[in-house]
Motif scaffolding. Structure first.
Motif, PDB file in Angstrom:
ATOM      1  N   UNK A 163       0.821  -1.215   0.000  1.00  0.00           N
ATOM      2  CA  UNK A 163       0.000   0.000   0.000  1.00  0.00           C
ATOM      3  C   UNK A 163       0.845   1.250   0.000  1.00  0.00           C
ATOM      4  N   UNK A 164       0.513   2.155  -0.930  1.00  0.00           N
ATOM      5  CA  UNK A 164       1.161   3.458  -0.936  1.00  0.00           C
ATOM      6  C   UNK A 164       2.501   3.486  -1.609  1.00  0.00           C
ATOM      7  N   UNK A 165       2.918   2.414  -2.299  1.00  0.00           N
ATOM      8  CA  UNK A 165       4.230   2.449  -2.923  1.00  0.00           C
ATOM      9  C   UNK A 165       4.148   2.050  -4.377  1.00  0.00           C
ATOM     10  N   UNK A 166       5.094   2.533  -5.152  1.00  0.00           N
ATOM     11  CA  UNK A 166       5.222   2.196  -6.569  1.00  0.00           C
ATOM     12  C   UNK A 166       6.596   1.601  -6.757  1.00  0.00           C
ATOM     13  N   UNK A 167       6.678   0.321  -7.195  1.00  0.00           N
ATOM     14  CA  UNK A 167       7.949  -0.392  -7.247  1.00  0.00           C
ATOM     15  C   UNK A 167       8.622  -0.289  -8.600  1.00  0.00           C
ATOM     16  N   UNK A 168       9.904  -0.614  -8.603  1.00  0.00           N
ATOM     17  CA  UNK A 168      10.681  -0.828  -9.820  1.00  0.00           C
ATOM     18  C   UNK A 168      10.621   0.345 -10.773  1.00  0.00           C
ATOM     19  N   UNK A 169      10.719   1.556 -10.272  1.00  0.00           N
ATOM     20  CA  UNK A 169      10.766   2.730 -11.134  1.00  0.00           C
ATOM     21  C   UNK A 169      11.533   3.828 -10.425  1.00  0.00           C
ATOM     22  N   UNK A 188       5.286   2.599 -14.039  1.00  0.00           N
ATOM     23  CA  UNK A 188       4.447   2.720 -12.843  1.00  0.00           C
ATOM     24  C   UNK A 188       4.490   4.126 -12.279  1.00  0.00           C
ATOM     25  N   UNK A 189       5.702   4.670 -12.119  1.00  0.00           N
ATOM     26  CA  UNK A 189       5.827   6.016 -11.564  1.00  0.00           C
ATOM     27  C   UNK A 189       5.257   7.048 -12.526  1.00  0.00           C
ATOM     28  N   UNK A 205       1.419  17.627  -4.409  1.00  0.00           N
ATOM     29  CA  UNK A 205       0.278  18.023  -5.237  1.00  0.00           C
ATOM     30  C   UNK A 205      -0.845  18.539  -4.335  1.00  0.00           C
ATOM     31  N   UNK A 206      -1.145  19.843  -4.457  1.00  0.00           N
ATOM     32  CA  UNK A 206      -2.234  20.475  -3.702  1.00  0.00           C
ATOM     33  C   UNK A 206      -2.107  20.265  -2.194  1.00  0.00           C
ATOM     34  N   UNK A 207      -0.910  20.028  -1.733  1.00  0.00           N
ATOM     35  CA  UNK A 207      -0.640  19.805  -0.301  1.00  0.00           C
ATOM     36  C   UNK A 207      -1.486  18.680   0.281  1.00  0.00           C
ATOM     37  N   UNK A 208      -1.951  17.772  -0.581  1.00  0.00           N
ATOM     38  CA  UNK A 208      -2.767  16.654  -0.114  1.00  0.00           C
ATOM     39  C   UNK A 208      -2.158  15.300  -0.467  1.00  0.00           C
ATOM     40  N   UNK A 209      -1.230  15.288  -1.426  1.00  0.00           N
ATOM     41  CA  UNK A 209      -0.536  14.054  -1.818  1.00  0.00           C
ATOM     42  C   UNK A 209       0.912  14.411  -2.112  1.00  0.00           C
ATOM     43  N   UNK A 210       1.835  13.555  -1.654  1.00  0.00           N
ATOM     44  CA  UNK A 210       3.253  13.744  -1.958  1.00  0.00           C
ATOM     45  C   UNK A 210       3.828  12.447  -2.483  1.00  0.00           C
ATOM     46  N   UNK A 211       4.829  12.566  -3.355  1.00  0.00           N
ATOM     47  CA  UNK A 211       5.566  11.405  -3.852  1.00  0.00           C
ATOM     48  C   UNK A 211       7.026  11.608  -3.458  1.00  0.00           C
ATOM     49  N   UNK A 212       7.581  10.598  -2.760  1.00  0.00           N
ATOM     50  CA  UNK A 212       8.967  10.679  -2.292  1.00  0.00           C
ATOM     51  C   UNK A 212       9.670   9.359  -2.589  1.00  0.00           C
ATOM     52  N   UNK A 265      12.299   2.671  -5.554  1.00  0.00           N
ATOM     53  CA  UNK A 265      10.899   2.619  -5.152  1.00  0.00           C
ATOM     54  C   UNK A 265      10.418   4.030  -4.823  1.00  0.00           C
ATOM     55  N   UNK A 266       9.158   4.266  -5.092  1.00  0.00           N
ATOM     56  CA  UNK A 266       8.560   5.570  -4.759  1.00  0.00           C
ATOM     57  C   UNK A 266       7.383   5.357  -3.827  1.00  0.00           C
ATOM     58  N   UNK A 267       7.220   6.248  -2.851  1.00  0.00           N
ATOM     59  CA  UNK A 267       6.108   6.160  -1.912  1.00  0.00           C
ATOM     60  C   UNK A 267       5.143   7.313  -2.156  1.00  0.00           C
ATOM     61  N   UNK A 268       3.863   7.008  -2.113  1.00  0.00           N
ATOM     62  CA  UNK A 268       2.816   8.015  -2.220  1.00  0.00           C
ATOM     63  C   UNK A 268       2.302   8.301  -0.811  1.00  0.00           C
ATOM     64  N   UNK A 269       2.419   9.544  -0.373  1.00  0.00           N
ATOM     65  CA  UNK A 269       2.108   9.927   1.004  1.00  0.00           C
ATOM     66  C   UNK A 269       0.814  10.739   1.030  1.00  0.00           C
ATOM     67  N   UNK A 270      -0.120  10.325   1.889  1.00  0.00           N
ATOM     68  CA  UNK A 270      -1.367  11.074   2.064  1.00  0.00           C
ATOM     69  C   UNK A 270      -1.639  11.421   3.524  1.00  0.00           C
ATOM     70  N   UNK A 271      -0.809  10.933   4.440  1.00  0.00           N
ATOM     71  CA  UNK A 271      -1.011  11.231   5.857  1.00  0.00           C
ATOM     72  C   UNK A 271      -0.833  12.729   6.107  1.00  0.00           C
TER      73      UNK A 271
END
Length: 320
Positions: free
Chosen positions: A107-113, A124-125, A211-218, A226-232
């Motif tokens: 959950x919350x991650x995008x692999x191999x990119x 994926x990314x 993005x709009x201070x509601x989602x981040x990609x790190x 690997x990339x993580x999508x942050x919504x917390x």
């Protein structure tokens, strides 16, 4: 029947109350018969041998309240069951879009990119970022350390320009070495020409896209595999605060980008003639947010603290 009485029912009920609480058939107009039938169905009028009498509305309120609470309970139960009902469909969708080699349940991650768009497995990314850019409505923040941002910038150019043209703001941080590359410089200049703000920070900082201070990609791995999508919300607030701190220490990149874009020049001319920001936006058919970004870059270029100060500089300079 669980909805509230309509205006016609209200009016007729009150008229019967004012008449003493009784309604005789001969007093009833033909057009009122459907309304009377509705009041009887609700229990607000009770048929008698000589006509109708009014009933206490509290009984109706209690009954309707009970029915609505029952309906709400059923909806809540349905809402609780819905995710489980859709789970097999969700699993099938996630399996279809899962990158090769990625494990289910991540959950919350995008692999191999790689976030910078370099490498063999970028789909994926790119898909994730494409959806986030398309949905961005107000603000896009990007911190891009390193010297290899050209491919990522080239890949997202069309969406970045579309984002700017629909009135979103864009602020990007680069390290000085990135702007030594002519290809990267051209990509940055294309965005700056549409109102994006670019600054240079000559110190280490973390890669992040917000993005709009509601989602981040790190990055989710040290090698950015690997990339993580942050919504917390708490984590997002921290990431935005870090970006703002770095942005405040960075310097405007206009001096690296050569002459101002023609749009910036036109805006400068109109400001020098005394037009307001809103008037400039109307004259050029741009959003006020886009004009504000151009003005901010002009102020950075001239070191102007206020619009008046900027206008003073612009009146003393001929724009070709």
């Amino acid at each position: 029947m669980t909805d509230e009485p309509g205006s016609a029912e209200h009016a007729l009920y009150l008229a019967v109350v004012r008449a003493g609480g009784r309604l005789r058939p001969e007093e009833l107009a033909p057009a009122d018969r459907p309304t009377v039938a509705a009041l009887v169905a609700r229990g607000l009028l009770t048929p008698t041998a000589t006509g109708y009498t009014v009933a206490n509305p509290r009984a109706l309120g209690d009954r309707l309240g009970a029915e609505l609470r029952l309906r709400a309970t059923r909806l809540l139960v349905h809402a609780e069951r819905l995710p489980g009902t859709l789970q097999p469909l969700s699993r099938a969708y996630e399996a279809l879009h899962r990158p090769p080699g990625a494990e289910p349940g991540g959950s919350g991650s995008v692999d191999a990119a790689r976030l910078d768009g370099v490498g063999a497995s970028t789909a994926a990314v790119r898909q994730c970022l494409s959806e986030l850019l398309a949905g961005c409505k107000q603000e896009f923040l990007a911190a891009r350390p390193g010297h290899h941002a050209t491919e990522a910038l080239r890949t997202t150019l069309a969406q970045d320009l579309a984002l700017l043209r629909r009135g979103c703001s864009m602020r990007t941080l680069h390290q000085p070495g990135a702007l030594d590359d002519p290809a990267t410089l051209r990509q940055v200049a294309l965005r700056s020409g549409e109102g994006a703000e670019v600054r240079v920070l000559a110190e280490p900082y973390e890669r992040v896209l917000v993005f709009d201070r509601s989602v981040a990609v790190i990055p989710a791995a040290e090698d950015r595999s690997r990339a993580a999508v942050v919504t917390d919300p708490t984590t997002l607030a921290y990431l935005v605060a870090q970006f703002e701190r770095d942005w405040a220490r960075a310097t405007p990149a206009d001096r690296n980008l050569g002459a101002p874009h023609p749009t910036t020049v036109r805006i400068g001319r109109l400001l020098a003639r005394g037009l307001t920001q809103r008037a400039v936006a109307t004259r050029l058919g741009l959003s006020e947010r886009t004009v504000a970004a151009h003005i901010a870059r002009l102020r950075d270029r001239y070191g102007a603290r206020t619009l008046f100060h900027l206008g003073w500089h612009l009146r003393g300079e001929r724009h070709g």
